[in-house]
Design a protein around this motif. Sequence first.
Motif, PDB file in Angstrom:
ATOM      1  N   ASP A  54       0.932  -1.556   0.234  1.00  0.00           N
ATOM      2  CA  ASP A  54      -0.122  -0.051   0.101  1.00  0.00           C
ATOM      3  C   ASP A  54       0.751   1.483   0.090  1.00  0.00           C
ATOM      4  O   ASP A  54       0.656   2.496  -0.225  1.00  0.00           O
ATOM      5  CB  ASP A  54      -0.513   0.364   1.492  1.00  0.00           C
ATOM      6  N   VAL A  55       2.676   1.557  -0.069  1.00  0.00           N
ATOM      7  CA  VAL A  55       2.896   2.065  -0.038  1.00  0.00           C
ATOM      8  C   VAL A  55       3.127   2.655  -0.703  1.00  0.00           C
ATOM      9  O   VAL A  55       3.613   4.184  -1.474  1.00  0.00           O
ATOM     10  CB  VAL A  55       4.173   2.289   1.210  1.00  0.00           C
ATOM     11  N   ILE A  56       3.317   1.709  -2.099  1.00  0.00           N
ATOM     12  CA  ILE A  56       3.807   2.171  -2.977  1.00  0.00           C
ATOM     13  C   ILE A  56       3.277   2.894  -3.787  1.00  0.00           C
ATOM     14  O   ILE A  56       3.999   4.101  -4.508  1.00  0.00           O
ATOM     15  CB  ILE A  56       3.508   0.527  -4.642  1.00  0.00           C
ATOM     16  N   ARG A  97       5.010   6.860  -5.106  1.00  0.00           N
ATOM     17  CA  ARG A  97       4.875   7.144  -6.374  1.00  0.00           C
ATOM     18  C   ARG A  97       4.294   8.721  -6.251  1.00  0.00           C
ATOM     19  O   ARG A  97       4.723   9.350  -7.061  1.00  0.00           O
ATOM     20  CB  ARG A  97       4.078   6.677  -7.097  1.00  0.00           C
ATOM     21  N   LEU A  98       3.051   8.223  -5.900  1.00  0.00           N
ATOM     22  CA  LEU A  98       1.936  10.651  -5.414  1.00  0.00           C
ATOM     23  C   LEU A  98       3.007  10.893  -5.270  1.00  0.00           C
ATOM     24  O   LEU A  98       2.858  12.719  -5.629  1.00  0.00           O
ATOM     25  CB  LEU A  98       1.028   9.914  -5.438  1.00  0.00           C
ATOM     26  N   GLY A 139      -4.566  11.136   5.515  1.00  0.00           N
ATOM     27  CA  GLY A 139      -5.804  11.129   4.063  1.00  0.00           C
ATOM     28  C   GLY A 139      -6.482  12.539   4.070  1.00  0.00           C
ATOM     29  O   GLY A 139      -7.358  12.319   5.355  1.00  0.00           O
ATOM     30  N   LEU A 140      -6.703  12.896   2.967  1.00  0.00           N
ATOM     31  CA  LEU A 140      -8.233  13.939   3.500  1.00  0.00           C
ATOM     32  C   LEU A 140      -9.028  12.832   3.238  1.00  0.00           C
ATOM     33  O   LEU A 140      -9.979  11.677   1.985  1.00  0.00           O
ATOM     34  CB  LEU A 140      -8.194  14.557   2.284  1.00  0.00           C
ATOM     35  N   GLY A 193      -9.502   0.794  -1.513  1.00  0.00           N
ATOM     36  CA  GLY A 193      -8.304   0.216  -2.073  1.00  0.00           C
ATOM     37  C   GLY A 193      -7.260   1.564  -1.757  1.00  0.00           C
ATOM     38  O   GLY A 193      -7.462   2.819  -1.863  1.00  0.00           O
ATOM     39  N   PRO A 194      -5.772   0.398  -2.382  1.00  0.00           N
ATOM     40  CA  PRO A 194      -4.620   1.187  -2.162  1.00  0.00           C
ATOM     41  C   PRO A 194      -4.599   2.165  -3.094  1.00  0.00           C
ATOM     42  O   PRO A 194      -4.308   3.606  -2.317  1.00  0.00           O
ATOM     43  CB  PRO A 194      -3.539   0.311  -2.654  1.00  0.00           C
ATOM     44  N   GLU A 195      -5.177   2.521  -4.449  1.00  0.00           N
ATOM     45  CA  GLU A 195      -5.049   3.904  -5.047  1.00  0.00           C
ATOM     46  C   GLU A 195      -5.506   5.181  -4.529  1.00  0.00           C
ATOM     47  O   GLU A 195      -4.911   6.035  -4.528  1.00  0.00           O
ATOM     48  CB  GLU A 195      -5.319   3.264  -6.448  1.00  0.00           C
ATOM     49  N   GLU A 196      -7.013   4.953  -4.545  1.00  0.00           N
ATOM     50  CA  GLU A 196      -7.690   6.188  -3.872  1.00  0.00           C
ATOM     51  C   GLU A 196      -7.551   6.471  -2.224  1.00  0.00           C
ATOM     52  O   GLU A 196      -7.069   7.836  -1.899  1.00  0.00           O
ATOM     53  CB  GLU A 196      -9.330   5.745  -3.527  1.00  0.00           C
ATOM     54  N   ILE A 197      -6.792   5.295  -1.361  1.00  0.00           N
ATOM     55  CA  ILE A 197      -5.872   6.095  -0.307  1.00  0.00           C
ATOM     56  C   ILE A 197      -4.872   6.695  -0.641  1.00  0.00           C
ATOM     57  O   ILE A 197      -4.691   7.534  -0.035  1.00  0.00           O
ATOM     58  CB  ILE A 197      -6.105   4.835   0.820  1.00  0.00           C
ATOM     59  N   ALA A 198      -3.919   6.336  -1.360  1.00  0.00           N
ATOM     60  CA  ALA A 198      -2.682   7.119  -1.626  1.00  0.00           C
ATOM     61  C   ALA A 198      -3.565   8.571  -2.361  1.00  0.00           C
ATOM     62  O   ALA A 198      -2.637   9.652  -2.012  1.00  0.00           O
ATOM     63  CB  ALA A 198      -2.259   6.550  -2.835  1.00  0.00           C
TER      64      ALA A 198
END
Length: 171
Positions: free
Chosen positions: A14-16, A20-21, A121-122, A128-133
């Motif tokens: 989930d850190v990936i 990246r972002l 996070g806001l 899911g991991p992408e939206e959480i990121a």
Amino acid sequence: MPKPRLIIIGAGNDVIPVARLGKSAGFRVVVADWRETFCTTERFPGVEFVRGFPSEIMPVLDIQSGDYIVLMSHQFPREREFLELLEDRNYAYLGIMGSRTRTARLLNDLPPLKQLHSPVGLTIGADGPEEIAISIAAELIACKRAAVAAERRNVQRGIAHATDGHRASGR
């Protein structure tokens, strides 16, 4: 102006997307974890690594007032140890992944920590991991922009004070 440093404690899957972002958002990203097999350039291209347990990485990280920190290791004892070592440090942002209940347990008996964002996070209803990121990156950007705006206001106040009609030399 140098890029602000984003220190992510943990190197799970989930850190990936967060790393990246974070890079895309203009941060110098450092991933810190004790699990060497997770800290690879294949998983995290273009980031720096600090490997070791919290007591080993803290002197290497040398946390400064402009640093942004996100705890995402999902390892309660390691995160607690890191928070205990963070106690007297200055930093710009501290985000903790996990529920409010978990964070309350994590912070139990610690003095209040500065700049704490938990859950990290806001609030966008991320799934899911992408939206959480994305929610984490958005909060990091908002905090970074607020810090830059505050710094500009302080500079402008200094300039305004210096040009308020008073002369340094008398007549």
